[in-house]
Design a protein around this motif. Structure first.
Motif, PDB file in Angstrom:
ATOM      1  N   ALA B  94       0.835  -1.207   0.000  1.00  0.00           N
ATOM      2  CA  ALA B  94       0.000   0.000   0.000  1.00  0.00           C
ATOM      3  C   ALA B  94       0.870   1.259   0.000  1.00  0.00           C
ATOM      4  O   ALA B  94       0.631   2.209  -0.755  1.00  0.00           O
ATOM      5  CB  ALA B  94      -0.934  -0.011   1.205  1.00  0.00           C
ATOM      6  N   CYS B  95       1.893   1.270   0.847  1.00  0.00           N
ATOM      7  CA  CYS B  95       2.769   2.447   0.928  1.00  0.00           C
ATOM      8  C   CYS B  95       3.489   2.666  -0.401  1.00  0.00           C
ATOM      9  O   CYS B  95       3.656   3.816  -0.843  1.00  0.00           O
ATOM     10  CB  CYS B  95       3.796   2.268   2.047  1.00  0.00           C
ATOM     11  SG  CYS B  95       3.068   2.285   3.694  1.00  0.00           S
ATOM     12  N   ALA B  96       3.904   1.576  -1.038  1.00  0.00           N
ATOM     13  CA  ALA B  96       4.615   1.697  -2.307  1.00  0.00           C
ATOM     14  C   ALA B  96       3.710   2.309  -3.377  1.00  0.00           C
ATOM     15  O   ALA B  96       4.160   3.124  -4.193  1.00  0.00           O
ATOM     16  CB  ALA B  96       5.124   0.326  -2.745  1.00  0.00           C
ATOM     17  N   MET B 116      -7.174   6.169   9.963  1.00  0.00           N
ATOM     18  CA  MET B 116      -6.637   5.066  10.757  1.00  0.00           C
ATOM     19  C   MET B 116      -5.858   4.096   9.873  1.00  0.00           C
ATOM     20  O   MET B 116      -4.840   3.547  10.281  1.00  0.00           O
ATOM     21  CB  MET B 116      -7.767   4.328  11.478  1.00  0.00           C
ATOM     22  CG  MET B 116      -8.518   5.154  12.510  1.00  0.00           C
ATOM     23  SD  MET B 116      -7.441   5.974  13.688  1.00  0.00           S
ATOM     24  CE  MET B 116      -6.716   4.545  14.511  1.00  0.00           C
ATOM     25  N   ALA B 117      -6.368   3.866   8.645  1.00  0.00           N
ATOM     26  CA  ALA B 117      -5.718   2.885   7.768  1.00  0.00           C
ATOM     27  C   ALA B 117      -4.289   3.307   7.434  1.00  0.00           C
ATOM     28  O   ALA B 117      -3.375   2.489   7.447  1.00  0.00           O
ATOM     29  CB  ALA B 117      -6.531   2.701   6.489  1.00  0.00           C
ATOM     30  N   THR B 118      -4.079   4.625   7.162  1.00  0.00           N
ATOM     31  CA  THR B 118      -2.723   5.040   6.805  1.00  0.00           C
ATOM     32  C   THR B 118      -1.809   5.029   8.028  1.00  0.00           C
ATOM     33  O   THR B 118      -0.607   4.830   7.905  1.00  0.00           O
ATOM     34  CB  THR B 118      -2.699   6.443   6.161  1.00  0.00           C
ATOM     35  OG1 THR B 118      -3.251   7.385   7.059  1.00  0.00           O
ATOM     36  CG2 THR B 118      -3.485   6.452   4.869  1.00  0.00           C
ATOM     37  N   GLY B 122       1.684   2.620   8.579  1.00  0.00           N
ATOM     38  CA  GLY B 122       2.912   3.407   8.768  1.00  0.00           C
ATOM     39  C   GLY B 122       3.265   4.212   7.534  1.00  0.00           C
ATOM     40  O   GLY B 122       4.433   4.310   7.143  1.00  0.00           O
ATOM     41  N   LEU B 123       2.255   4.810   6.915  1.00  0.00           N
ATOM     42  CA  LEU B 123       2.474   5.498   5.634  1.00  0.00           C
ATOM     43  C   LEU B 123       3.441   6.679   5.765  1.00  0.00           C
ATOM     44  O   LEU B 123       4.325   6.861   4.917  1.00  0.00           O
ATOM     45  CB  LEU B 123       1.134   5.972   5.056  1.00  0.00           C
ATOM     46  CG  LEU B 123       1.230   6.706   3.723  1.00  0.00           C
ATOM     47  CD1 LEU B 123       1.744   5.775   2.632  1.00  0.00           C
ATOM     48  CD2 LEU B 123      -0.125   7.271   3.303  1.00  0.00           C
ATOM     49  N   ASN B 124       3.280   7.483   6.810  1.00  0.00           N
ATOM     50  CA  ASN B 124       4.133   8.678   6.930  1.00  0.00           C
ATOM     51  C   ASN B 124       5.620   8.316   6.957  1.00  0.00           C
ATOM     52  O   ASN B 124       6.436   8.959   6.307  1.00  0.00           O
ATOM     53  CB  ASN B 124       3.783   9.468   8.199  1.00  0.00           C
ATOM     54  CG  ASN B 124       2.384  10.041   8.133  1.00  0.00           C
ATOM     55  OD1 ASN B 124       1.649   9.768   7.183  1.00  0.00           O
ATOM     56  ND2 ASN B 124       2.014  10.823   9.127  1.00  0.00           N
ATOM     57  N   GLU B 241      -4.706  18.451  -6.876  1.00  0.00           N
ATOM     58  CA  GLU B 241      -5.047  17.910  -8.198  1.00  0.00           C
ATOM     59  C   GLU B 241      -5.224  16.399  -8.156  1.00  0.00           C
ATOM     60  O   GLU B 241      -5.928  15.828  -8.975  1.00  0.00           O
ATOM     61  CB  GLU B 241      -3.915  18.240  -9.196  1.00  0.00           C
ATOM     62  CG  GLU B 241      -3.740  19.729  -9.453  1.00  0.00           C
ATOM     63  CD  GLU B 241      -2.327  20.081  -9.895  1.00  0.00           C
ATOM     64  OE1 GLU B 241      -1.664  19.237 -10.524  1.00  0.00           O
ATOM     65  OE2 GLU B 241      -1.882  21.215  -9.588  1.00  0.00           O
ATOM     66  N   VAL B 242      -4.537  15.770  -7.204  1.00  0.00           N
ATOM     67  CA  VAL B 242      -4.553  14.310  -7.142  1.00  0.00           C
ATOM     68  C   VAL B 242      -4.964  13.870  -5.745  1.00  0.00           C
ATOM     69  O   VAL B 242      -4.490  14.418  -4.750  1.00  0.00           O
ATOM     70  CB  VAL B 242      -3.147  13.736  -7.469  1.00  0.00           C
ATOM     71  CG1 VAL B 242      -3.147  12.220  -7.387  1.00  0.00           C
ATOM     72  CG2 VAL B 242      -2.698  14.202  -8.841  1.00  0.00           C
ATOM     73  N   LEU B 243      -5.856  12.890  -5.688  1.00  0.00           N
ATOM     74  CA  LEU B 243      -6.319  12.376  -4.395  1.00  0.00           C
ATOM     75  C   LEU B 243      -6.102  10.867  -4.352  1.00  0.00           C
ATOM     76  O   LEU B 243      -6.516  10.144  -5.261  1.00  0.00           O
ATOM     77  CB  LEU B 243      -7.809  12.698  -4.211  1.00  0.00           C
ATOM     78  CG  LEU B 243      -8.512  12.081  -3.000  1.00  0.00           C
ATOM     79  CD1 LEU B 243      -7.882  12.555  -1.697  1.00  0.00           C
ATOM     80  CD2 LEU B 243     -10.003  12.431  -3.015  1.00  0.00           C
ATOM     81  N   ILE B 244      -5.424  10.406  -3.294  1.00  0.00           N
ATOM     82  CA  ILE B 244      -5.214   8.967  -3.104  1.00  0.00           C
ATOM     83  C   ILE B 244      -5.917   8.562  -1.810  1.00  0.00           C
ATOM     84  O   ILE B 244      -5.620   9.100  -0.748  1.00  0.00           O
ATOM     85  CB  ILE B 244      -3.707   8.625  -2.971  1.00  0.00           C
ATOM     86  CG1 ILE B 244      -2.895   9.282  -4.101  1.00  0.00           C
ATOM     87  CG2 ILE B 244      -3.496   7.119  -2.947  1.00  0.00           C
ATOM     88  CD1 ILE B 244      -1.392   9.296  -3.839  1.00  0.00           C
ATOM     89  N   SER B 245      -6.851   7.630  -1.887  1.00  0.00           N
ATOM     90  CA  SER B 245      -7.569   7.199  -0.693  1.00  0.00           C
ATOM     91  C   SER B 245      -7.217   5.749  -0.387  1.00  0.00           C
ATOM     92  O   SER B 245      -7.364   4.874  -1.235  1.00  0.00           O
ATOM     93  CB  SER B 245      -9.075   7.325  -0.899  1.00  0.00           C
ATOM     94  OG  SER B 245      -9.401   8.643  -1.276  1.00  0.00           O
ATOM     95  N   VAL B 246      -6.740   5.519   0.845  1.00  0.00           N
ATOM     96  CA  VAL B 246      -6.403   4.168   1.281  1.00  0.00           C
ATOM     97  C   VAL B 246      -7.584   3.632   2.085  1.00  0.00           C
ATOM     98  O   VAL B 246      -7.933   4.189   3.130  1.00  0.00           O
ATOM     99  CB  VAL B 246      -5.118   4.164   2.132  1.00  0.00           C
ATOM    100  CG1 VAL B 246      -4.766   2.749   2.573  1.00  0.00           C
ATOM    101  CG2 VAL B 246      -3.958   4.789   1.364  1.00  0.00           C
ATOM    102  N   VAL B 247      -8.211   2.583   1.585  1.00  0.00           N
ATOM    103  CA  VAL B 247      -9.478   2.126   2.149  1.00  0.00           C
ATOM    104  C   VAL B 247      -9.383   0.647   2.508  1.00  0.00           C
ATOM    105  O   VAL B 247      -9.123  -0.192   1.634  1.00  0.00           O
ATOM    106  CB  VAL B 247     -10.620   2.328   1.118  1.00  0.00           C
ATOM    107  CG1 VAL B 247     -11.953   1.930   1.726  1.00  0.00           C
ATOM    108  CG2 VAL B 247     -10.658   3.768   0.621  1.00  0.00           C
TER     109      VAL B 247
END
Lengths: 194, 500
Positions: B94-96, B116-118, B122-124, B241-247
């Motif tokens: 997911a992070c990649a 919560m998902a991100t 550990g996305l940051n 301009e770009v939106l990424i949603s981790v679901v």
């Protein structure tokens, strides 16, 4: 195997032997609360938003009074004569940040929760214009007010972007004390037209 | 920037440390009491709250039971609406995906809506390692990020901080990453919120890429829903301009109409409001309005593991309201950090073992972080029977040690008990011994339990851990079976057992 196929295969194997059909009990309806417009006003004011009620012919004058000279941006389909207001022309975020106020209409009002829903039709404009300026003047027709959340959901088109607004921007992140005004408009002024 | 939970000690150790922090306990007691009262008031307004809970639980249960079908429908509707759908088996994948979409834009920063998902993946930290700065924009997340701290509550991650501590963090840290806190910043919540508004606005206005989660994903319409308060969500979902949603894959509901019970249950359970200030919904790309490139990352990361657990599956109904944290007597005293995960409290005590298994000692300690009082089940808007899942997960922990070469003392004791109880003669002998021990312990006991029964003092050896926090009643001098034999089932009089 792709991540997609592997995840779907794992979901199917996890649910092996589980009956997929499941009867969802219906959600209860709120009892009749009488005068919806009055309840709507009470509940919107509960969030410390400002509400003004007016008759249709007085609308332009009332909105001009609320703006009190503030530099306002308006959507192209507002259909209200407001001297000095600038019609949205695809402004950048930086340009929008220089406006003090925005005036929009709405798609539906929810009495039970004091909520206004925008579906960003031409009389409400794209999402950014009702977000960046600090004062949002929102015109709601009394006929647009429904009783509760399920009535609104039935009216709204999910293909459109929707913004549900219940009072001004707020946070409870510091000691769980509610504070109005963080990133969204710090003042919400609802004009209810009957 | 912010820390990670990796390497946290098991719950009892972490809890002991947290209990010693009186400032933390004061902050938590104040905050959880405030939110409990608010929730109780708005829930009491809804005459048919229980029916609403049943409907909400039903919506989520129905979605989970046919999850593969709904996920395929969701993918179809999202794609038709102009979104790009990605699938991620785990955190790393997911992070990649998020990093590669961000880099394709030539961006070196993203603005983030609280999710919560991100946090879970550990996305940051992953983005930072890739040279991308991730700015948290929720006020509490900002406090945690600036303070290089860890979140301790699902809804209010900085619940463990009071206003004076927050002012210090803002004054010391804001300047290093952007607009500094204004001179003479007071510790009034309104002033602190104002400082956050000023600090983050420049980041919102210039951001090219935003990252969000979603509270719900509607399969039949391809609609994502974000529920928030501050407007930072709207900023992130609208301006870049770009939106990424981790679901997470468990966020799916089948139909648009299914949002009804959910949007009535969540705000009342979560912030104790009739409705939260802002809810945004969007279905893919809207020409001329908002991000023109929309990505959705559907995340497993242990959810299929939880889904396979017949008792634990219900935990995937969770809508992250955090009502269970606020009523939990354990959470109220130890706070969120002791649970060693982004999911603390009662829901974390079942979700972490279900998502990850109970193989490491930290996760294995979580199902025991509860008194099983049941308050969490009572307030859960989607009726997750947390106590039952806790008990089942305790069994899973015990099962995971069945093949240990050196058995745990508890397993030895249980085996001994089974051997004793399986023979009437052995049981009688054990009862005689216990009666003798009771007479001895009773004589030397200094503690008396309510009702007058003597309490045994501290036990030696492996049992010491048990008696260090509990009173063990001294065994009765005469067992029930001995009394029954002596009095012929109570018919020969002699109410009193012999002995002391």
């Amino acid at each position: 195997m792709s991540a997609r196929d592997e995840i779907l295969a794992k979901v199917r194997s996890a649910l092996d032997g589980v009956e997929p059909a499941y009867a969802v009990p219906p959600a209860p309806r709120v009892p009749d609360r009488g005068d919806l417009a009055a309840l709507f006003v009470e509940r919107v004011e509960d969030y410390r938003a400002v509400v003004t009620r007016c008759a249709a012919p007085d609308l332009a004058g009332v909105v001009a009074q609320v703006l009190d000279g503030a530099r306002a941006v308006v959507p192209p389909g507002l259909d209200l004569d407001l001297p000095g207001a600038v019609t949205d022309d695809g402004f950048t975020a930086y340009e929008l940040d220089r406006f003090d106020a925005v005036v929009t209409r709405a798609r539906v009002g929810i009495a039970e929760t004091g909520t206004i829903v925008l579906d960003h039709a031409p009389d409400q404009g794209r999402r950014a214009i009702s977000l960046v300026p600090d004062l949002h003047v929102c015109i709601v027709d009394a006929g647009q007010v429904v009783a509760d959340v399920p009535d609104a959901i039935a009216l709204l088109d999910p293909a459109r972007p929707l913004t549900w607004i219940s009072g001004p921007s707020a946070t409870s992140d510091i000691e769980l004390d509610r504070v109005e005004g963080v990133h969204g408009p710090r003042t919400l002024h609802v004009v209810l037209v009957s | 920037m912010s820390g990670t939970f990796v390497g946290m000690p098991a719950f009892p150790t972490a809890a002991r440390e947290a209990l010693g922090d009186t400032q933390l306990r004061r902050n938590l007691a104040h905050a959880t009491r405030t939110i409990r009262d608010k929730r109780a008031k708005v829930v009491a307004e809804v005459e048919e709250w229980e029916e609403l809970r049943l409907a909400g639980a039903g919506v989520k249960e129905a979605a989970l039971r046919d999850l593969a079908t709904h996920l395929e429908t969701l993918e179809d509707s999202l794609t038709r609406a102009g979104a790009t759908v990605h699938w991620a088996r785990d955190a790393e994948e997911a992070c990649a995906i998020v990093a590669s979409v961000t880099k394709a834009q030539g961006a070196d920063e993203v603005v983030k809506v609280k999710s919560m998902a991100t946090q879970e993946i550990g996305l940051n930290e992953a983005l930072e390692a890739d040279g991308i700065a991730a700015w948290e924009t929720d006020l509490a997340e900002l406090i945690v990020q600036l303070g290089e701290d860890l979140p301790s509550h699902i809804l209010v991650p900085a619940i463990h901080r009071n206003r004076a501590e927050i002012r210090e963090i803002f004054r010391r840290r804001m300047g290093a990453v952007g607009r500094p806190a204004p001179d003479g910043l007071s510790d009034e919540p309104a002033a602190l919120a104002g400082a956050a508004r000023e600090h983050l606005r420049e980041k919102f206005l210039r951001a090219k890429v935003a990252v969000s989660g979603a509270n719900f994903a509607v399969a039949d319409t391809g609609t994502l829903v974000v529920v928030e308060s501050e407007g930072n969500g709207r900023m992130c979902l609208t301006l870049p301009e770009v939106l990424i949603s981790v679901v997470g894959i468990e966020k799916v509901v089948a139909t648009w109409a299914d949002l009804d019970p959910m949007l009535r249950l969540l705000p009342r359970s979560s912030t104790g409001e009739r409705m939260n200030p802002y809810t945004s919904t969007w279905s893919g790309v809207t020409p001329g309005d908002g991000p023109q490139e929309v990505h959705v990352v559907l995340l497993d990361n242990g959810r299929t593991r939880a889904l396979a657990d017949d008792v634990g599956r219900q935990a995937l109904r969770c809508i992250r309201c955090s009502a269970c944290l606020n009523v939990c007597p354990v959470y109220e005293r130890v706070g969120g950090h002791a649970y060693g995960s982004v999911y603390p409290g009662p829901i974390g005590a079942i979700l972490n073992p279900l998502l990850n298994g109970v193989t490491d000692p930290q996760t294995a300690s979580l199902p025991y972080a509860s008194t099983l009082c049941g308050a969490c089940f009572e307030v859960c808007p989607v009726r997750i029977d947390i106590p039952s899942v806790l008990v089942d997960q305790r069994a899973a922990v015990v099962d995971s040690h069945r093949d240990d070469r050196i058995p745990k003392p508890e397993a030895v004791a249980m085996k001994g008990a089974a051997w004793t109880f399986s023979s009437a003669r052995r049981l009688a002998r054990a009862e005689q011994a216990s009666g003798l021990a009771g007479r001895v312990l009773g004589r030397f006991s200094r503690t008396t339990l309510p009702g007058g029964q003597a309490a045994a003092g501290r036990l030696p050896g492996p049992a010491a851990g048990w008696t260090s926090a509990r009173d063990l009643p001294a065994p009765p001098a005469e067992s029930f079976r001995a009394w029954w034999l002596r009095t012929n089932g109570g018919t020969d009089g002699g109410q009193d057992g012999g002995g002391s």
